[in-house]
Design an enzyme around this catalytic site. Structure first.
Site, short mmCIF file in Angstrom:
data_model
loop_
_atom_site.label_atom_id
_atom_site.label_comp_id
_atom_site.label_asym_id
_atom_site.label_seq_id
_atom_site.Cartn_x
_atom_site.Cartn_y
_atom_site.Cartn_z
N CYS A 60 0.83 -1.20 0.00
CA CYS A 60 0.00 0.00 0.00
C CYS A 60 0.87 1.26 0.00
CB CYS A 60 -0.92 -0.04 1.23
SG CYS A 60 -1.75 1.49 1.62
N CYS A 63 0.15 3.77 2.76
CA CYS A 63 0.62 3.23 4.05
C CYS A 63 2.11 3.51 4.22
CB CYS A 63 0.37 1.72 4.12
SG CYS A 63 -1.35 1.24 3.97
#
Length: 137
Positions: A60, A63
Site C-alpha cells: 500500500c 501506508c
C-alpha cells in the site's frame, strides 16, 4: 538479520520479539501473531491509555507514506501507544475491526473504539489523537 537468526535459533516467538523491538520501531509495536495481539489487547483495554492501531499493508503506497509520520507521532505523543497491524498477516484482526481500506487508523480507549481515520490524512489523524489523548482519565 537478527530476526532471521532468532527465528532459526529461538523459534517464531524470538523472531517476533527481535523484529518488534528493533531500534527504529521502538515506539511502534508491531504484531505478527493474532494470539500475541489478543494478549496485548486484553492488557491494554484495562487502561485509559489511548491506543492508535495502524492497519496497513506492505503493498500500500499511502501506508508507506504514513509510516514515517506514525513513527514521528509516536515520538511526539509518548503517552499514546502506537500499534501496527499488517492486514495481510493478521486478516482476522483486520476483519474484527471492520477494516475495509488502507491505511485505517483506529483510536481506542478501554477496549472501545473512540475514533477512526481512513486514508493517509496525517493532519486529521494528529487532530484526533490530540482530541482523545486530552480526555485520558
Amino acid at each position: 538479520m537478527g530476526a532471521i537468526l532468532s527465528s532459526l535459533v529461538g523459534g517464531p516467538a524470538a523472531a517476533e520479539a527481535a523484529a518488534s523491538s528493533s531500534a527504529e520501531d521502538s515506539r511502534v509495536l508491531t504484531f505478527h501473531s493474532s494470539v500475541r495481539w489478543q494478549l496485548h489487547y486484553n492488557e491494554v483495554k484495562e487502561t485509559s491509555k489511548l491506543v492508535v492501531i495502524d492497519f496497513s499493508a506492505t503493498w500500500c503506497g499511502p501506508c508507506r507514506f504514513m509510516e514515517p509520520v506514525i513513527k514521528e507521532m509516536a515520538g511526539k505523543f509518548t503517552d499514546v501507544e502506537f500499534v501496527k497491524i499488517d492486514v495481510d498477516e493478521l486478516s482476522d484482526v483486520a476483519r474484527e475491526f471492520n477494516v475495509e481500506a488502507m491505511p485505517t487508523f483506529v483510536l481506542m480507549k478501554r477496549g472501545k473504539e473512540s475514533d477512526r481515520v481512513v486514508g493517509a490524512d496525517k493532519d486529521e489523524l494528529e487532530k484526533k489523537i490530540e482530541k482523545h489523548r486530552a480526555t485520558q482519565s
